[in-house]
Design an enzyme around this catalytic site. Structure first.
Site, PDB file in Angstrom:
ATOM      1  N   ARG A  27      32.290  31.015 -16.094  1.00 55.45           N
ATOM      2  CA  ARG A  27      31.490  32.150 -15.618  1.00 55.45           C
ATOM      3  C   ARG A  27      30.026  32.009 -16.032  1.00 55.45           C
ATOM      4  O   ARG A  27      29.118  32.382 -15.284  1.00 55.45           O
ATOM      5  CB  ARG A  27      32.074  33.452 -16.188  1.00 55.45           C
ATOM      6  CG  ARG A  27      31.434  34.707 -15.642  1.00 55.45           C
ATOM      7  CD  ARG A  27      32.277  35.927 -15.935  1.00 55.45           C
ATOM      8  NE  ARG A  27      31.647  37.139 -15.453  1.00 55.45           N
ATOM      9  CZ  ARG A  27      31.188  38.102 -16.228  1.00 55.45           C
ATOM     10  NH1 ARG A  27      31.310  38.011 -17.554  1.00 55.45           N
ATOM     11  NH2 ARG A  27      30.626  39.171 -15.724  1.00 55.45           N
ATOM     12  N   HIS A  63      26.793  32.287 -13.490  1.00 54.17           N
ATOM     13  CA  HIS A  63      25.707  33.243 -13.676  1.00 54.17           C
ATOM     14  C   HIS A  63      24.373  32.548 -13.931  1.00 54.17           C
ATOM     15  O   HIS A  63      23.314  33.129 -13.677  1.00 54.17           O
ATOM     16  CB  HIS A  63      26.038  34.204 -14.819  1.00 54.17           C
ATOM     17  CG  HIS A  63      27.015  35.269 -14.422  1.00 54.17           C
ATOM     18  ND1 HIS A  63      26.816  36.611 -14.684  1.00 54.17           N
ATOM     19  CD2 HIS A  63      28.200  35.192 -13.762  1.00 54.17           C
ATOM     20  CE1 HIS A  63      27.835  37.311 -14.201  1.00 54.17           C
ATOM     21  NE2 HIS A  63      28.694  36.465 -13.649  1.00 54.17           N
ATOM     22  N   HIS A 123      38.430  33.146 -10.294  1.00 48.35           N
ATOM     23  CA  HIS A 123      39.097  34.304 -10.884  1.00 48.35           C
ATOM     24  C   HIS A 123      40.586  34.059 -11.109  1.00 48.35           C
ATOM     25  O   HIS A 123      41.302  34.984 -11.497  1.00 48.35           O
ATOM     26  CB  HIS A 123      38.896  35.542 -10.003  1.00 48.35           C
ATOM     27  CG  HIS A 123      37.548  36.175 -10.169  1.00 48.35           C
ATOM     28  ND1 HIS A 123      37.126  37.254  -9.422  1.00 48.35           N
ATOM     29  CD2 HIS A 123      36.522  35.875 -11.002  1.00 48.35           C
ATOM     30  CE1 HIS A 123      35.903  37.591  -9.781  1.00 48.35           C
ATOM     31  NE2 HIS A 123      35.516  36.756 -10.735  1.00 48.35           N
ATOM     32  N   ASN A 180      25.295  40.533 -16.770  1.00 49.26           N
ATOM     33  CA  ASN A 180      25.504  39.523 -17.803  1.00 49.26           C
ATOM     34  C   ASN A 180      25.935  40.085 -19.153  1.00 49.26           C
ATOM     35  O   ASN A 180      26.211  39.321 -20.085  1.00 49.26           O
ATOM     36  CB  ASN A 180      24.230  38.690 -17.995  1.00 49.26           C
ATOM     37  CG  ASN A 180      23.947  37.786 -16.809  1.00 49.26           C
ATOM     38  OD1 ASN A 180      24.876  37.396 -16.100  1.00 49.26           O
ATOM     39  ND2 ASN A 180      22.685  37.471 -16.584  1.00 49.26           N
ATOM     40  N   PRO A 223      26.169  39.597  -7.115  1.00 44.28           N
ATOM     41  CA  PRO A 223      26.878  40.716  -6.495  1.00 44.28           C
ATOM     42  C   PRO A 223      27.884  41.354  -7.461  1.00 44.28           C
ATOM     43  O   PRO A 223      28.551  40.662  -8.230  1.00 44.28           O
ATOM     44  CB  PRO A 223      27.603  40.056  -5.317  1.00 44.28           C
ATOM     45  CG  PRO A 223      26.790  38.841  -5.010  1.00 44.28           C
ATOM     46  CD  PRO A 223      26.309  38.353  -6.340  1.00 44.28           C
TER      47      PRO A 223
END
Length: 346
Positions: free
Chosen positions: A66, A70, A199, A98, A169
């Protein structure tokens, strides 16, 4: 079902090797052999350290994956998300999307920085370390094996709060919002659905999906799934977390898509991929064919991992991933004559 598979089993599961990555152009300045002469042990250092980390806690793999997402979605894969705030303002880390990034993920990148610097000197960027850590997180959690081009440089600046918000998003976003956002980064619907497959590992905070439970249950959510979620998240402001993939939460496989077909996606941004006609077929194909998912995921990751990269003499190679170099001196560049693969601009 035992979700805590031994690391050895996970590594065996990851024996699948993707062989179609050659169709993804390499951005000018990056190379698959970038550190072959200056830091030949780089990838083994990263992999060996992460094996130790994941043996203790395989869930850290999701945090590192992740972190790479990001980083890349906000002003490119430049390590800017790693920077602490300064007098000029709060860092990307302080922007709402974040705040839930794992602190351990930042610590692991800093540990890798120290290990690699001890072996090779200050030659490998924090952005490349983040990309490698994400790749190994996929592999060591049972996903496809693949290589990533290297040569990214570290940004001198982080993005503002507004820029960060505009490029990440929310979990409550529908498919239209996500497709529109990622199309600006030259990612097509197949890329979007494939990247959403990340995910298949990790956890989600109750506050990111309780709007689907209260005051009225989202009609696209399976009733038994919703009932179980309400036990974990009894109120709208519960600070609990739950697995993103109800079937195999710590294994990188295609069960996330099986969840969506069974209306057991956690976030709106997940489940709407199966509701929307533009992406439903892609979800179904991935649910039925794990090899296809692996192939498309690797392609999408290679495209995403080259977004807005800094190369050559751009940016710097940070000595500390959390702060820009004090003297702004470029200690070393590995760009060699003839090494650039000028196949495409990203």
């Amino acid at each position: 079902m035992d979700s805590h598979l031994p690391l050895l089993v996970i590594v065996i599961i990851s024996s699948f090797v993707v062989g179609s990555i050659s169709i993804v152009p390499v951005a000018p300045g990056l190379s698959y052999s970038f550190y072959s002469s200056n830091c030949p042990k780089l990838e083994s250092i990263v992999t060996n350290h992460l094996k130790q980390v994941f043996k203790k806690d395989i869930t850290q793999s999701a945090g590192l994956l992740r972190l790479h997402f990001h980083d890349c979605f906000v002003q490119g894969c430049d390590g800017s998300v790693l920077l602490d705030g300064s007098a000029s303002g709060p860092s990307e880390q302080n922007a709402p999307p974040n705040l839930s990034l794992r602190k351990e993920a930042f610590n692991i990148i800093n540990d890798l920085r120290a290990l690699v610097q001890k072996e090779c000197g200050q030659v490998v960027s924090c952005a490349d370390l983040t990309a490698l850590a994400a790749r190994d997180s996929v592999i060591l959690a049972g996903g496809p094996k693949y290589n990533v081009p290297l040569g990214r440089r570290d940004s001198l600046n982080f993005a503002s709060r507004n820029v960060t918000l505009a490029n990440l998003p929310a979990p409550s976003s529908n498919t239209t919002t996500i497709l529109n956002s990622l199309s600006t980064k030259r990612l097509d619907p197949t890329d979007v659905v494939a990247l959403s497959g990340a995910h298949t590992i990790g956890r989600g905070h109750c506050t990111s999906f309780t709007s689907r439970l209260y005051p009225k249950q989202d009609g696209t959510m399976d009733s038994n799934f919703a009932k179980n979620l309400k036990v974990t998240c009894p109120t709208t402001n519960t600070d609990n977390t739950t697995n993103l993939d109800v079937r195999t939460p710590n294994v990188f496989d295609n069960k996330y898509y099986v969840d969506l077909v069974n209306r057991q996606g956690l976030f709106t941004s997940d489940q709407d991929l199966f509701t929307d006609s533009r992406t439903k077929g892609i979800v179904t194909s991935f649910a039925n064919n794990q090899s296809l998912f692996y192939e498309k995921f690797v392609i999408a990751m290679l495209k995403m991992g080259q977004l807005g990269v800094l190369t050559g003499k751009q940016g710097e190679i940070r000595a500390n991933c959390s702060a820009r170099n004090a003297n702004k001196v470029d200690l070393w560049s590995v760009v060699e004559e003839g090494a650039l693969q000028l196949l495409s601009q990203f």
